[in-house]
Design a protein around this motif. Sequence first.
Motif, short mmCIF file in Angstrom:
data_model
loop_
_atom_site.label_atom_id
_atom_site.label_comp_id
_atom_site.label_asym_id
_atom_site.label_seq_id
_atom_site.Cartn_x
_atom_site.Cartn_y
_atom_site.Cartn_z
N THR A 40 0.84 -1.20 0.00
CA THR A 40 0.00 0.00 0.00
C THR A 40 0.87 1.25 0.00
O THR A 40 0.61 2.21 -0.72
N ARG A 41 1.93 1.25 0.82
CA ARG A 41 2.85 2.38 0.85
C ARG A 41 3.44 2.63 -0.52
O ARG A 41 3.47 3.76 -1.01
N ASP A 42 3.89 1.57 -1.18
CA ASP A 42 4.48 1.72 -2.52
C ASP A 42 3.46 2.27 -3.52
O ASP A 42 3.78 3.12 -4.34
N ARG A 43 2.23 1.79 -3.43
CA ARG A 43 1.16 2.26 -4.32
C ARG A 43 0.87 3.74 -4.07
O ARG A 43 0.72 4.52 -5.00
N LEU A 44 0.82 4.13 -2.79
CA LEU A 44 0.57 5.53 -2.45
C LEU A 44 1.73 6.42 -2.90
O LEU A 44 1.51 7.53 -3.39
N GLN A 45 2.95 5.95 -2.75
CA GLN A 45 4.09 6.75 -3.18
C GLN A 45 4.12 6.92 -4.69
O GLN A 45 4.45 7.99 -5.19
N ALA A 46 3.73 5.89 -5.42
CA ALA A 46 3.64 6.02 -6.88
C ALA A 46 2.55 7.03 -7.25
O ALA A 46 2.75 7.86 -8.15
N ALA A 47 1.43 6.99 -6.54
CA ALA A 47 0.36 7.95 -6.79
C ALA A 47 0.81 9.36 -6.43
O ALA A 47 0.44 10.33 -7.12
N ALA A 48 1.59 9.50 -5.35
CA ALA A 48 2.11 10.82 -4.96
C ALA A 48 3.04 11.37 -6.05
O ALA A 48 3.02 12.58 -6.33
N LYS A 49 3.84 10.51 -6.65
CA LYS A 49 4.70 10.95 -7.76
C LYS A 49 3.85 11.46 -8.92
O LYS A 49 4.12 12.52 -9.48
N GLY A 52 2.47 14.81 -8.27
CA GLY A 52 3.44 15.89 -8.10
C GLY A 52 3.59 16.37 -6.67
O GLY A 52 3.91 17.53 -6.44
N VAL A 53 3.42 15.45 -5.70
CA VAL A 53 3.56 15.82 -4.29
C VAL A 53 4.57 14.93 -3.56
O VAL A 53 4.76 15.09 -2.35
N PHE A 54 5.22 14.03 -4.27
CA PHE A 54 6.14 13.08 -3.65
C PHE A 54 7.42 13.78 -3.18
O PHE A 54 7.95 14.65 -3.87
N ALA A 55 7.90 13.40 -2.02
CA ALA A 55 9.18 13.87 -1.46
C ALA A 55 9.31 15.39 -1.49
O ALA A 55 10.21 15.94 -2.12
N PRO A 56 8.42 16.09 -0.79
CA PRO A 56 8.45 17.55 -0.87
C PRO A 56 9.74 18.18 -0.35
O PRO A 56 10.11 19.27 -0.80
N LEU A 57 10.45 17.52 0.55
CA LEU A 57 11.65 18.10 1.15
C LEU A 57 12.92 17.77 0.37
O LEU A 57 13.98 18.32 0.66
N VAL A 58 12.82 16.90 -0.60
CA VAL A 58 13.99 16.44 -1.36
C VAL A 58 14.22 17.37 -2.55
O VAL A 58 13.28 17.78 -3.22
N PRO A 59 15.51 17.70 -2.83
CA PRO A 59 15.80 18.56 -3.99
C PRO A 59 15.25 17.96 -5.29
O PRO A 59 15.18 16.74 -5.46
N LYS A 60 14.89 18.83 -6.19
CA LYS A 60 14.30 18.40 -7.47
C LYS A 60 15.23 17.48 -8.25
O LYS A 60 14.78 16.53 -8.89
N GLU A 61 16.53 17.74 -8.18
CA GLU A 61 17.47 16.91 -8.95
C GLU A 61 17.52 15.47 -8.45
O GLU A 61 18.04 14.59 -9.13
#
Length: 141
Positions: A40-49, A52-61
């Motif tokens: 479920t976590r993996d599915r949600l993270q794919a949906a977040a990508k 356009g909301v995945f990893a908000p604190l991580v640099p774009k690169e």
Amino acid sequence: MTYPHLPPEIAELRERTRRFIREVVVDEEPVPSGRLDPATRDRLQAAAKDAGVFAPLVPKEYGGQGLPIEHWSPILQEAGYSPIGSAALNCVAPDELVDRELAKTLSPRVQRMLGFHSQYPTGSPGLWQVDYADLGDCLGL
């Protein structure tokens, strides 16, 4: 809470995050005392990508949103609407509780280096958490 002084792109990210958490993540929350399973976590993270909301604190690169620290609060507050919001967005703080099953997969050396220890008695289905004092002891600080 309103943020009248947010730059337009940050306000838009906040709104996207708000919609994603409420429309996608909340429906996937485990029952009380349940666990977020890895699939479920993996599915949600794919949906977040995709949203356009995945990893908000991580640099774009590195695949994140590159959110400047001064704008973390409104985004993380939206993620916190759901108990699994930060896991779905991949922005779990290092001092948040860590799933015991995940911690058990780490080698004892890595557990010591990261400072993981059980929060509950041995054998319980509890969670582990990071203890920076253990890390300091391990590093001789």
